[in-house]
Structure formats: C-alpha cells, structure tokens
Design a protein around this motif. Sequence first.
Motif, PDB file in Angstrom:
ATOM      1  N   LYS A  52       0.378  -1.001  -0.495  1.00 58.58           N
ATOM      2  CA  LYS A  52      -0.014   0.012   0.204  1.00 58.58           C
ATOM      3  C   LYS A  52       0.809   1.282   0.115  1.00 58.58           C
ATOM      4  O   LYS A  52       0.628   2.289  -0.807  1.00 58.58           O
ATOM      5  CB  LYS A  52      -1.359   0.296   1.894  1.00 58.58           C
ATOM      6  N   THR A 108      -5.907  -6.999   5.263  1.00 61.81           N
ATOM      7  CA  THR A 108      -7.834  -6.894   5.616  1.00 61.81           C
ATOM      8  C   THR A 108      -7.533  -6.128   6.958  1.00 61.81           C
ATOM      9  O   THR A 108      -8.104  -7.328   7.642  1.00 61.81           O
ATOM     10  CB  THR A 108      -8.314  -7.097   4.328  1.00 61.81           C
ATOM     11  N   GLY A 109      -7.889  -5.249   7.714  1.00 66.42           N
ATOM     12  CA  GLY A 109      -8.107  -5.616   8.516  1.00 66.42           C
ATOM     13  C   GLY A 109      -6.975  -4.804   9.983  1.00 66.42           C
ATOM     14  O   GLY A 109      -7.609  -4.545  10.909  1.00 66.42           O
ATOM     15  N   THR A 159      -3.994  -3.893   8.797  1.00 70.72           N
ATOM     16  CA  THR A 159      -2.881  -2.487   7.409  1.00 70.72           C
ATOM     17  C   THR A 159      -1.547  -2.346   8.507  1.00 70.72           C
ATOM     18  O   THR A 159      -0.899  -2.144   9.217  1.00 70.72           O
ATOM     19  CB  THR A 159      -3.652  -2.455   7.193  1.00 70.72           C
ATOM     20  N   ASP A 211       2.624  -7.699   1.280  1.00 70.69           N
ATOM     21  CA  ASP A 211       1.132  -7.670   1.544  1.00 70.69           C
ATOM     22  C   ASP A 211       0.383  -7.211   2.667  1.00 70.69           C
ATOM     23  O   ASP A 211       1.626  -7.336   3.534  1.00 70.69           O
ATOM     24  CB  ASP A 211       0.883  -9.047   1.244  1.00 70.69           C
ATOM     25  N   TYR A 212      -0.431  -7.278   3.131  1.00 72.52           N
ATOM     26  CA  TYR A 212      -1.161  -6.264   3.829  1.00 72.52           C
ATOM     27  C   TYR A 212      -2.417  -6.939   4.964  1.00 72.52           C
ATOM     28  O   TYR A 212      -3.073  -7.720   3.373  1.00 72.52           O
ATOM     29  CB  TYR A 212      -0.936  -4.598   4.744  1.00 72.52           C
TER      30      TYR A 212
END
Length: 205
Positions: A161, A170-171, A173, A167-168
């Motif tokens: 992001k 979701t919810g 981050t 990656d991260y």
Amino acid sequence: MAKLNFTRALGAGLALGIIGALCVFLILNARARTAEQITLNEEARVNRATAVLLPVDGDEPLSLDCRLISDPRIGQNMRFVRATQNGESKGYILTYSTSRGYSNPLILVAGFTPDLKIHRVDIAKSNETPGLGDKVDHEHGNYLDALAGLGLDDANFEVKKFGGDFDYITGATVTSRAVILATRDALEVLNESDFESLPSCRVRR
C-alpha cells in the motif's frame, strides 16, 4: 535440684538447637535441589523455544550468550542472544519493540541466521485489537512467514500500500505495517552492532 534442672534445660536447649539446625539444613538442601531442577527445566524450555526461532540440528542443546542492546529503533535494553551448537554458530535472537501499532508497545522476537537472514519472526507481546490486529501472529495465519529468508537488502521492507514488497492483512493494515517496519529496523540495528562490545545479561527463561 537446681543443678539438675539446669542440666535438663541445657540438654533440652541443645536438642532444640540441633533439631533447628537440622531443619534449616534440610530446607536449604531441598531448595538447592529444587532450584537445580527448575534451572534444568527452564534451560530445556529455552532450548525448545530457541529451536523454533533458529535452524537447529538434532537434539544437542544450544549455548546461549545474552547481551543487552539499546537503540531508538528497537527499544531500550532489548535482549540480543547469540546461539551456538557444538561450537558452531546457529545465529542470533533479538527482541525488539515498536510503537507503530494500534495498542503499543508491540514486542517481537526473531531468529536470524549467522549471515543475518531472518529465520522466523514471532510476536512476543501484543495488545492489538482481538480479531483484527492479532491476525498477524502465527496463531492466526502465516503472514509472518513472508519475512523468512530475507536480509536487509533482499526486500523493500514496506507494505504494498505504501510502495513496498509485502502484502498486508485486510483490517490489520496498521499492525501488518508495524511488523514489517519494525523488522527492517531490527535488521538495520543487527547489521550495525558489535555483539562483543555489548553488556552481558542473563537469558530470560
């Protein structure tokens, strides 16, 4: 009669003294044996935990040398442990903290190979929101496995992001990013540190 009473009292006093000394001896002896067993149990537990964080071969115990390291990037008086097995270097274990999470501090512990590649990262202490931030740890998934095998120059330690390689969740981050950035900081500190010059400490059991 007075002399007899005195003799009896003296005898009783000596007997009580001997009994008291014997009790103290037995208590101290029991404590010593208990302490020795506790130490052995703790050493076994440390070696089991360390075996997860480092690439250990066989069942031979690890020798652990603990130092304290302080740096604004990872926190004050963090434990930095060098592990050897049969005289061979097995790597390092570093505890490090970050205030980039939601509920600080977020404390991590990682094992690094002798050439300072990440072997495994675990979350040692987290106050992140249950069901959200705690999704990052090993109990809730394999997110941390993405760090395994990487050195400081092997990746852009930032979440996608914000232009990085990771990656991260979701919810989660913020927590995902906190872990990635904190681990980058830990790698930087490791690469800059002289282990031998750091003050010694006891390995936390």
